[in-house]
Design a protein around this motif. Structure first.
Motif, PDB file in Angstrom:
ATOM      1  N   THR A  32     -13.266 -14.347  -4.507  1.00 15.71           N
ATOM      2  CA  THR A  32     -13.422 -15.440  -3.260  1.00 15.71           C
ATOM      3  C   THR A  32     -12.121 -15.416  -2.392  1.00 15.71           C
ATOM      4  O   THR A  32     -10.196 -15.370  -2.955  1.00 15.71           O
ATOM      5  N   LEU A  33     -11.532 -14.567  -1.284  1.00 15.52           N
ATOM      6  CA  LEU A  33     -10.958 -14.898  -0.199  1.00 15.52           C
ATOM      7  C   LEU A  33     -10.521 -15.478   1.279  1.00 15.52           C
ATOM      8  O   LEU A  33     -11.490 -15.945   1.569  1.00 15.52           O
TER       9      LEU A  33
ATOM     10  N   TYR B 106      -9.309  -3.294  -4.614  1.00 19.14           N
ATOM     11  CA  TYR B 106     -10.127  -3.605  -3.583  1.00 19.14           C
ATOM     12  C   TYR B 106      -8.351  -4.398  -2.881  1.00 19.14           C
ATOM     13  O   TYR B 106      -7.771  -4.096  -3.413  1.00 19.14           O
ATOM     14  N   THR B 107      -8.540  -3.688  -1.100  1.00 18.69           N
ATOM     15  CA  THR B 107      -6.837  -4.512  -0.247  1.00 18.69           C
ATOM     16  C   THR B 107      -7.393  -5.439   0.262  1.00 18.69           C
ATOM     17  O   THR B 107      -8.940  -5.316   0.650  1.00 18.69           O
ATOM     18  N   PHE B 108      -7.117  -5.972   0.533  1.00 19.98           N
ATOM     19  CA  PHE B 108      -7.215  -6.569   1.491  1.00 19.98           C
ATOM     20  C   PHE B 108      -5.553  -7.727   2.063  1.00 19.98           C
ATOM     21  O   PHE B 108      -4.784  -7.010   1.718  1.00 19.98           O
TER      22      PHE B 108
ATOM     23  N   LYS C  39       2.199  -5.256   9.196  1.00 19.73           N
ATOM     24  CA  LYS C  39       0.903  -5.451   8.450  1.00 19.73           C
ATOM     25  C   LYS C  39       1.596  -5.756   7.024  1.00 19.73           C
ATOM     26  O   LYS C  39       2.098  -5.017   6.764  1.00 19.73           O
ATOM     27  N   ARG C  40       0.694  -6.428   6.365  1.00 20.80           N
ATOM     28  CA  ARG C  40       0.894  -6.240   5.341  1.00 20.80           C
ATOM     29  C   ARG C  40      -0.474  -6.708   4.236  1.00 20.80           C
ATOM     30  O   ARG C  40      -1.592  -7.098   4.941  1.00 20.80           O
ATOM     31  N   CYS C  41      -0.335  -5.418   3.423  1.00 18.51           N
ATOM     32  CA  CYS C  41      -1.536  -5.551   2.574  1.00 18.51           C
ATOM     33  C   CYS C  41      -0.945  -5.781   1.183  1.00 18.51           C
ATOM     34  O   CYS C  41      -0.156  -5.644   0.478  1.00 18.51           O
TER      35      CYS C  41
END
Length: 187
Positions: free
Chosen positions: A23-24, A69-71, A9-11
């Motif tokens: 916008t992502l 914020y984390t995505f 997983k990469r954050c």
């Protein structure tokens, strides 16, 4: 664009002010079934977006809380499929293209109107070019993979053809070779 190894997983983190629009956009370019898990968390740890096994998506949002914020992109469901993921994280509204355009009380002139229209059309062109560039990279990856498979299949068929040919020659030769009874001398 980044590499996402299998079972990982990469954050990414971004500090944002309250009331900002972001916008992502993301798309999987290579690997596996071209799918990835994605989620976005606000500073309180609440998940505001979560999608599983998506090839691409776009998530627009206006922040309600100030903070980080984390995505995250996850490939934890895949045990051997390495992926390449493209994402575009845009923060804030686009600044006006003309000076003092945001606090005008009069209508735009025909020239200003044309500038705004051209600017919007160019933004659409940029988005389309990005989309086509990503599709081209994805299709190129598929074509190279298919080319490799065809090459290996052709080498395998060639080897099998040589083995069968040599086997047939040996078999035909054995039909026409005279077998003599064991070792006596005759006169």
């Amino acid at each position: 664009t980044f590499e996402l190894p299998d079972s990982e997983k990469r954050c990414f983190h971004q500090e944002l002010e309250r009331g900002l629009k972001f916008t992502l956009d993301y798309q999987v370019i290579t690997g596996g079934h071209y799918d990835v898990d994605c989620y976005v968390e606000d500073p309180t740890g609440r998940t505001i977006y979560k999608e599983t096994k998506k090839q691409y998506d776009s998530f627009p949002h206006r922040t309600e809380v100030k903070g980080v914020y984390t995505f995250c992109f996850s490939n934890e469901f895949s045990t051997f499929s390495h992926k390449t993921v493209y994402f575009d994280f845009q923060v804030g509204d686009e600044p006006p293209i003309l000076p003092d355009m945001s606090n005008r009380v009069t209508a735009l002139t025909q020239m200003e109107s044309a500038c705004v229209t051209i600017h919007e059309a160019l933004n659409t062109v940029i988005d389309s070019q990005t989309h086509y560039r990503l599709r081209e990279a994805q299709d190129r990856s598929r074509a190279e993979d298919l080319n490799g498979r065809v090459s290996y299949w052709s080498v395998g068929e060639t080897l099998i053809l040589f083995v069968v040919s040599i086997g047939q020659v040996v078999l035909l030769k054995s039909f026409f070779t005279e077998k003599r009874p064991g070792g006596g001398t005759g006169t």
